[in-house]
Design a protein around this motif. Sequence first.
Motif, PDB file in Angstrom:
ATOM      1  N   ASP A  51       0.866  -1.148  -0.088  1.00 19.67           N
ATOM      2  CA  ASP A  51      -0.087   0.022  -0.071  1.00 19.67           C
ATOM      3  C   ASP A  51       0.840   1.253  -0.075  1.00 19.67           C
ATOM      4  O   ASP A  51       0.711   2.112  -0.749  1.00 19.67           O
ATOM      5  CB  ASP A  51      -0.968   0.195   1.280  1.00 19.67           C
ATOM      6  CG  ASP A  51      -1.872  -1.002   0.970  1.00 19.67           C
ATOM      7  OD1 ASP A  51      -2.439  -1.365   0.018  1.00 19.67           O
ATOM      8  OD2 ASP A  51      -2.828  -1.198   2.005  1.00 19.67           O
ATOM      9  N   ARG A  92      -2.199   3.871  13.062  1.00 18.93           N
ATOM     10  CA  ARG A  92      -3.740   3.641  13.131  1.00 18.93           C
ATOM     11  C   ARG A  92      -4.146   2.260  13.293  1.00 18.93           C
ATOM     12  O   ARG A  92      -5.201   1.727  13.800  1.00 18.93           O
ATOM     13  CB  ARG A  92      -4.071   4.116  11.784  1.00 18.93           C
ATOM     14  CG  ARG A  92      -5.632   4.442  11.553  1.00 18.93           C
ATOM     15  CD  ARG A  92      -6.006   4.962  10.046  1.00 18.93           C
ATOM     16  NE  ARG A  92      -5.751   4.061   9.033  1.00 18.93           N
ATOM     17  CZ  ARG A  92      -5.386   4.366   7.984  1.00 18.93           C
ATOM     18  NH1 ARG A  92      -5.891   6.033   7.754  1.00 18.93           N
ATOM     19  NH2 ARG A  92      -5.229   3.691   6.861  1.00 18.93           N
TER      20      ARG A  92
ATOM     21  N   ALA B  88      -6.469   9.651  -1.860  1.00 20.07           N
ATOM     22  CA  ALA B  88      -7.824   8.827  -2.418  1.00 20.07           C
ATOM     23  C   ALA B  88      -8.473   8.325  -1.348  1.00 20.07           C
ATOM     24  O   ALA B  88      -7.821   7.516  -0.590  1.00 20.07           O
ATOM     25  CB  ALA B  88      -7.111   8.014  -3.469  1.00 20.07           C
ATOM     26  N   ARG B  90      -9.522   5.080  -0.550  1.00 21.64           N
ATOM     27  CA  ARG B  90      -9.381   3.875  -1.208  1.00 21.64           C
ATOM     28  C   ARG B  90      -9.152   2.867   0.095  1.00 21.64           C
ATOM     29  O   ARG B  90      -8.020   3.126   0.843  1.00 21.64           O
ATOM     30  CB  ARG B  90      -8.300   3.500  -2.019  1.00 21.64           C
ATOM     31  CG  ARG B  90      -8.106   2.114  -2.479  1.00 21.64           C
ATOM     32  CD  ARG B  90      -7.115   2.069  -3.686  1.00 21.64           C
ATOM     33  NE  ARG B  90      -5.850   2.624  -3.261  1.00 21.64           N
ATOM     34  CZ  ARG B  90      -4.831   1.934  -2.403  1.00 21.64           C
ATOM     35  NH1 ARG B  90      -5.311   0.598  -1.986  1.00 21.64           N
ATOM     36  NH2 ARG B  90      -3.721   2.601  -2.231  1.00 21.64           N
ATOM     37  N   SER B  92      -7.600   0.023   2.341  1.00 19.17           N
ATOM     38  CA  SER B  92      -6.269  -0.454   2.457  1.00 19.17           C
ATOM     39  C   SER B  92      -6.492  -1.856   2.386  1.00 19.17           C
ATOM     40  O   SER B  92      -7.329  -2.601   2.847  1.00 19.17           O
ATOM     41  CB  SER B  92      -5.312  -0.041   3.647  1.00 19.17           C
ATOM     42  OG  SER B  92      -5.966  -0.627   4.766  1.00 19.17           O
ATOM     43  N   ARG B  93      -5.612  -2.531   1.671  1.00 19.57           N
ATOM     44  CA  ARG B  93      -5.295  -4.168   1.776  1.00 19.57           C
ATOM     45  C   ARG B  93      -5.199  -4.344   3.129  1.00 19.57           C
ATOM     46  O   ARG B  93      -5.659  -5.671   3.592  1.00 19.57           O
ATOM     47  CB  ARG B  93      -4.249  -4.608   1.012  1.00 19.57           C
ATOM     48  CG  ARG B  93      -4.586  -4.241  -0.545  1.00 19.57           C
ATOM     49  CD  ARG B  93      -3.250  -4.599  -1.291  1.00 19.57           C
ATOM     50  NE  ARG B  93      -3.146  -6.206  -1.221  1.00 19.57           N
ATOM     51  CZ  ARG B  93      -3.632  -7.138  -1.910  1.00 19.57           C
ATOM     52  NH1 ARG B  93      -4.588  -6.713  -2.755  1.00 19.57           N
ATOM     53  NH2 ARG B  93      -3.360  -8.339  -2.000  1.00 19.57           N
ATOM     54  N   ALA B  94      -4.135  -3.962   3.858  1.00 22.68           N
ATOM     55  CA  ALA B  94      -4.169  -4.518   5.129  1.00 22.68           C
ATOM     56  C   ALA B  94      -5.356  -4.185   5.987  1.00 22.68           C
ATOM     57  O   ALA B  94      -5.739  -5.031   6.980  1.00 22.68           O
ATOM     58  CB  ALA B  94      -3.035  -3.667   5.672  1.00 22.68           C
ATOM     59  N   GLY B  95      -6.041  -3.203   5.754  1.00 23.01           N
ATOM     60  CA  GLY B  95      -7.282  -2.932   6.582  1.00 23.01           C
ATOM     61  C   GLY B  95      -8.476  -3.728   6.360  1.00 23.01           C
ATOM     62  O   GLY B  95      -9.346  -4.238   7.076  1.00 23.01           O
ATOM     63  N   LEU B  97      -8.271  -7.014   6.286  1.00 23.01           N
ATOM     64  CA  LEU B  97      -7.975  -8.132   7.100  1.00 23.01           C
ATOM     65  C   LEU B  97      -8.782  -7.893   8.194  1.00 23.01           C
ATOM     66  O   LEU B  97      -9.307  -8.622   9.024  1.00 23.01           O
ATOM     67  CB  LEU B  97      -6.665  -8.561   7.075  1.00 23.01           C
ATOM     68  CG  LEU B  97      -6.018  -9.058   5.718  1.00 23.01           C
ATOM     69  CD1 LEU B  97      -4.492  -9.297   6.030  1.00 23.01           C
ATOM     70  CD2 LEU B  97      -6.764 -10.166   5.245  1.00 23.01           C
ATOM     71  N   LEU B  98      -8.525  -6.595   8.566  1.00 20.59           N
ATOM     72  CA  LEU B  98      -9.357  -6.179  10.120  1.00 20.59           C
ATOM     73  C   LEU B  98     -10.683  -6.248   9.757  1.00 20.59           C
ATOM     74  O   LEU B  98     -11.548  -6.864  10.748  1.00 20.59           O
ATOM     75  CB  LEU B  98      -8.823  -4.658  10.067  1.00 20.59           C
ATOM     76  CG  LEU B  98      -9.519  -4.155  11.336  1.00 20.59           C
ATOM     77  CD1 LEU B  98      -9.227  -4.912  12.943  1.00 20.59           C
ATOM     78  CD2 LEU B  98      -9.154  -2.745  11.707  1.00 20.59           C
ATOM     79  N   TYR B 158      -6.121  -4.008  -6.886  1.00 22.06           N
ATOM     80  CA  TYR B 158      -5.532  -2.815  -7.678  1.00 22.06           C
ATOM     81  C   TYR B 158      -5.678  -3.384  -9.125  1.00 22.06           C
ATOM     82  O   TYR B 158      -4.702  -4.344  -9.686  1.00 22.06           O
ATOM     83  CB  TYR B 158      -4.049  -2.793  -7.407  1.00 22.06           C
ATOM     84  CG  TYR B 158      -3.668  -2.354  -5.916  1.00 22.06           C
ATOM     85  CD1 TYR B 158      -4.584  -1.247  -5.617  1.00 22.06           C
ATOM     86  CD2 TYR B 158      -2.661  -2.823  -5.188  1.00 22.06           C
ATOM     87  CE1 TYR B 158      -4.206  -0.646  -4.244  1.00 22.06           C
ATOM     88  CE2 TYR B 158      -2.763  -2.482  -3.840  1.00 22.06           C
ATOM     89  CZ  TYR B 158      -3.344  -1.684  -3.546  1.00 22.06           C
ATOM     90  OH  TYR B 158      -3.242  -1.033  -2.297  1.00 22.06           O
ATOM     91  N   GLY B 181     -11.960   4.288   9.939  1.00 24.90           N
ATOM     92  CA  GLY B 181     -10.917   5.162   9.723  1.00 24.90           C
ATOM     93  C   GLY B 181      -9.579   3.781   9.408  1.00 24.90           C
ATOM     94  O   GLY B 181      -9.066   4.153   8.587  1.00 24.90           O
ATOM     95  N   ALA B 182      -9.745   2.989  10.203  1.00 25.89           N
ATOM     96  CA  ALA B 182      -8.571   1.879   9.924  1.00 25.89           C
ATOM     97  C   ALA B 182      -8.666   1.158   8.612  1.00 25.89           C
ATOM     98  O   ALA B 182      -7.657   0.905   7.961  1.00 25.89           O
ATOM     99  CB  ALA B 182      -8.605   0.836  11.093  1.00 25.89           C
ATOM    100  N   GLY B 184      -9.450   2.826   5.909  1.00 25.35           N
ATOM    101  CA  GLY B 184      -8.947   3.822   4.858  1.00 25.35           C
ATOM    102  C   GLY B 184     -10.188   4.893   4.451  1.00 25.35           C
ATOM    103  O   GLY B 184      -9.962   5.847   3.637  1.00 25.35           O
TER     104      GLY B 184
END
Lengths: 192, 215
Positions: A51, A92, B88, B90, B92-95, B97-98, B158, B181-182, B184
């Motif tokens: 990212d 975050r 932007a 968008r 997140s890929r990490a988010g 998973l959350l 993507y 928020g986490a 994105g």
Amino acid sequence: MPETVTPSDHDLLRGMRDGDEAAFTALYRRWQGPLFRYALRVSGSPALAEDVTQEVFMALLRRNEGYDPSRGEVSSYLHGIARNLARRRIERERGHLPLADEAGPDDPLADLVRRERTDLVWEGILGLPLHYREVVVLCDLQGLSYEEAAAALACAVGTVRSRLHRGREQLGVRLRSARTLPAAEAVPRMTR
Amino acid sequence: MSCEDFEDDVVDLARGEELGPAERTEALAHAEACLRCAARLEDERAVTSGLRAFAARTAAAEAPARVEAALRRALRDPEGLDADGSAAVRPSRAGVLLLLAAAAAILAGIVVVPPRVGPLYDRAPAVLPAGSPTSAAVQEAAVGAGVGENSEFVSLSYGEDLRDLDSLQVVSVELPRTALGALGWPAADSAQTGSVKAEVIVGHDGVARAIRFVD
């Protein structure tokens, strides 16, 4: 025979902003690796690193200005953007950063991360306070000079030196204590 | 050189950088005469050695090829970029998973889309432009998944064409409002409580591809 001149980062940045896709591609290929590794090493998360790498270049595409050669090299500028993006995400998503488990079993990067996450050094780095961790990664892993790291972090060279000193000191304590534990206790934790 | 001066130089000495030849010689001479500083130097050298070995082992890590592909598409399609330079929106890929972890809290229903059949896959391929939150492919996949043509799904991948996937699932989830928020999305007011409902399109590999909030 004409001599091939390698364009500077600054030339590529300028070309990219003029819409030159070849300049953008050259700049991306030159810098995606270091920026990805910075974010990976400082976070332990391949997903976050991906990212951050994308967002650094998206930020470059969006901005018409931003890079000021008088404030340092392009390496510092790009690492500075990556640092800010990574820091925001790490703060975050504290405690929720995915590791390599999201990737398939045949993904070499995932394999690398799974293997290295068990390494005491990476565990020690990820256990450092973020302001020490950033400097250790920038100077000792990314190979930036004190001046370049200071420009990326927008702080004084003296601050970089003292953070590196303290960060390494803490890392040394963690490594020594881990290595003197009995084997069963020295198994590194996989979660933070 | 005093032990205090040596301490100032020991990191540079162990790293082998940033120290001039004269200072280096002086510091090494001090370490030879002082057991405590010699031990300190050995500790720092061990840290340097560990860090260099780790740096070498991770030196080949690079961003996946899909990042470059998505960025080049964004370069060709400046309409997809924010003119003001703001980030932007968008996820997140990490988010994601959350989000999926939160999905375990409430699993309201699953719809399985059969692989590559029906008119969904007969249409001309559409490319998901980077930076464009919605896309024809996402919406088509949503229709194929039986969630209605008016669904406003946001792509989480993507530039991936969802029609290339063998099967899709739509998972209804509920997650705390504070988790937005986490992911994105624009940060929710911290005073806001409660939960929000969402639907996530998940591929056969378990990776989330698109999401929409339903309230």
